[in-house]
Write a protein that holds these residues in place. Structure first.
Motif, PDB file in Angstrom:
ATOM      1  N   ARG A 133       0.803  -1.234   0.000  1.00  0.00           N
ATOM      2  CA  ARG A 133       0.000   0.000   0.000  1.00  0.00           C
ATOM      3  C   ARG A 133       0.825   1.268   0.000  1.00  0.00           C
ATOM      4  O   ARG A 133       0.439   2.266  -0.596  1.00  0.00           O
ATOM      5  N   TYR A 134       1.951   1.276   0.705  1.00  0.00           N
ATOM      6  CA  TYR A 134       2.709   2.510   0.890  1.00  0.00           C
ATOM      7  C   TYR A 134       4.129   2.458   0.334  1.00  0.00           C
ATOM      8  O   TYR A 134       4.854   3.449   0.411  1.00  0.00           O
ATOM      9  N   GLY A 135       4.539   1.342  -0.205  1.00  0.00           N
ATOM     10  CA  GLY A 135       5.914   1.186  -0.695  1.00  0.00           C
ATOM     11  C   GLY A 135       6.304   2.204  -1.751  1.00  0.00           C
ATOM     12  O   GLY A 135       7.408   2.732  -1.742  1.00  0.00           O
ATOM     13  N   GLY A 136       5.397   2.509  -2.663  1.00  0.00           N
ATOM     14  CA  GLY A 136       5.697   3.463  -3.728  1.00  0.00           C
ATOM     15  C   GLY A 136       5.831   4.882  -3.227  1.00  0.00           C
ATOM     16  O   GLY A 136       6.759   5.605  -3.594  1.00  0.00           O
ATOM     17  N   VAL A 137       4.922   5.284  -2.356  1.00  0.00           N
ATOM     18  CA  VAL A 137       4.926   6.662  -1.891  1.00  0.00           C
ATOM     19  C   VAL A 137       6.117   6.944  -0.962  1.00  0.00           C
ATOM     20  O   VAL A 137       6.682   8.038  -0.988  1.00  0.00           O
ATOM     21  N   VAL A 138       6.560   5.970  -0.190  1.00  0.00           N
ATOM     22  CA  VAL A 138       7.732   6.185   0.665  1.00  0.00           C
ATOM     23  C   VAL A 138       9.030   6.050  -0.124  1.00  0.00           C
ATOM     24  O   VAL A 138      10.069   6.520   0.326  1.00  0.00           O
ATOM     25  N   SER A 139       8.978   5.424  -1.287  1.00  0.00           N
ATOM     26  CA  SER A 139      10.171   5.274  -2.123  1.00  0.00           C
ATOM     27  C   SER A 139      10.411   6.476  -3.028  1.00  0.00           C
ATOM     28  O   SER A 139      11.511   6.647  -3.553  1.00  0.00           O
ATOM     29  N   LEU A 140       9.401   7.292  -3.236  1.00  0.00           N
ATOM     30  CA  LEU A 140       9.501   8.404  -4.186  1.00  0.00           C
ATOM     31  C   LEU A 140      10.649   9.354  -3.868  1.00  0.00           C
ATOM     32  O   LEU A 140      11.505   9.619  -4.712  1.00  0.00           O
ATOM     33  N   LEU A 141      10.677   9.890  -2.679  1.00  0.00           N
ATOM     34  CA  LEU A 141      11.663  10.908  -2.331  1.00  0.00           C
ATOM     35  C   LEU A 141      13.103  10.404  -2.399  1.00  0.00           C
ATOM     36  O   LEU A 141      13.958  11.082  -2.981  1.00  0.00           O
ATOM     37  N   PRO A 142      13.432   9.223  -1.841  1.00  0.00           N
ATOM     38  CA  PRO A 142      14.825   8.781  -1.954  1.00  0.00           C
ATOM     39  C   PRO A 142      15.267   8.540  -3.401  1.00  0.00           C
ATOM     40  O   PRO A 142      16.400   8.835  -3.755  1.00  0.00           O
ATOM     41  N   ILE A 143      14.366   8.048  -4.232  1.00  0.00           N
ATOM     42  CA  ILE A 143      14.727   7.793  -5.629  1.00  0.00           C
ATOM     43  C   ILE A 143      14.970   9.114  -6.360  1.00  0.00           C
ATOM     44  O   ILE A 143      15.949   9.260  -7.104  1.00  0.00           O
ATOM     45  N   VAL A 144      14.102  10.104  -6.143  1.00  0.00           N
ATOM     46  CA  VAL A 144      14.278  11.404  -6.802  1.00  0.00           C
ATOM     47  C   VAL A 144      15.560  12.078  -6.314  1.00  0.00           C
ATOM     48  O   VAL A 144      16.324  12.625  -7.113  1.00  0.00           O
ATOM     49  N   LEU A 145      15.823  12.025  -5.017  1.00  0.00           N
ATOM     50  CA  LEU A 145      17.045  12.634  -4.485  1.00  0.00           C
ATOM     51  C   LEU A 145      18.289  11.948  -5.053  1.00  0.00           C
ATOM     52  O   LEU A 145      19.267  12.622  -5.398  1.00  0.00           O
ATOM     53  N   ASP A 146      18.276  10.632  -5.158  1.00  0.00           N
ATOM     54  CA  ASP A 146      19.412   9.910  -5.761  1.00  0.00           C
ATOM     55  C   ASP A 146      19.616  10.322  -7.210  1.00  0.00           C
ATOM     56  O   ASP A 146      20.747  10.492  -7.672  1.00  0.00           O
ATOM     57  N   THR A 147      18.524  10.480  -7.948  1.00  0.00           N
ATOM     58  CA  THR A 147      18.609  10.880  -9.351  1.00  0.00           C
ATOM     59  C   THR A 147      19.180  12.287  -9.471  1.00  0.00           C
ATOM     60  O   THR A 147      20.010  12.553 -10.346  1.00  0.00           O
TER      61      THR A 147
END
Length: 190
Positions: A133-147
């Motif tokens: 349910r929440y895996g995508g929304v909590v993963s958004l910020l770290p992935i964008v910051l890494d990019t």
């Protein structure tokens, strides 16, 4: 470029604070989803979090943490625009920025998104159901910051001229500062 680096550092600091409150964020999502009678589908977009905050949030703590998430997303969008105007770039930097823009699109579906190692944000979610349910929304910020960090690294390495490099002989030695290793007598142009 310095403005981009300063803004990125400020956003990273805010994200660290947000990351410390991940359980509060998940609880706020659970309460607002329950209030919205939307317990079946996963949280799949930024606009969905915004909608929960605006229409189904009656707790000040929940409102604060959901607002923090939406605010971080908005700041990252603005940083994307700054990065775009910082310099033209190449295909690699354009690709990285396009990835960030796509991920930060309000209606982008985040359900399949998962932060890779070393980010453990998804691992901290307790039940498999919560991960779904929440895996995508909590993963958004770290992935964008890494990019964005990859964009900065690539830009510094390949696109921005190195100030410690002698223009004439193309020799670079950090121990020498701006001096070339050897200058013929009477020639001080390096």
């Amino acid at each position: 470029m310095n403005e981009v680096l300063e803004t990125l550092k400020k956003i990273e600091d805010k994200y660290k604070l947000f990351q410390q409150q991940q359980f509060t964020f998940i609880k706020a999502l659970e309460r607002t989803r329950e209030e919205a009678h939307d317990m079946i589908r996963p949280v799949s977009s930024i606009i969905q979090v915004q909608c929960y905050k605006d229409h189904h949030c009656f707790n000040a703590t929940d409102r604060r943490i959901l607002n923090m998430f939406v605010s971080l997303c908005n700041e990252l969008r603005c940083l994307c625009q700054k990065m775009e105007t910082a310099h033209a770039g190449d295909s690699v930097t354009h690709g990285l920025l396009e990835k960030c823009k796509l991920l930060l699109n309000d209606s982008n579906d985040l359900t399949a998104l998962r932060a890779p190692y070393p980010h453990r944000v998804v691992n901290f979610l307790s039940v498999e159901e919560s991960k779904h349910r929440y895996g995508g929304v909590v993963s958004l910020l770290p992935i964008v910051l890494d990019t964005m960090k990859a964009w900065v690294t690539h830009s510094k390495k390949y696109l921005i001229p190195n100030e410690k490099q002698c223009e004439r002989c193309k020799y670079e030695d950090p121990r020498l500062g701006k001096k070339a290793p050897w200058v013929p007598p009477g020639n001080t142009s390096c």
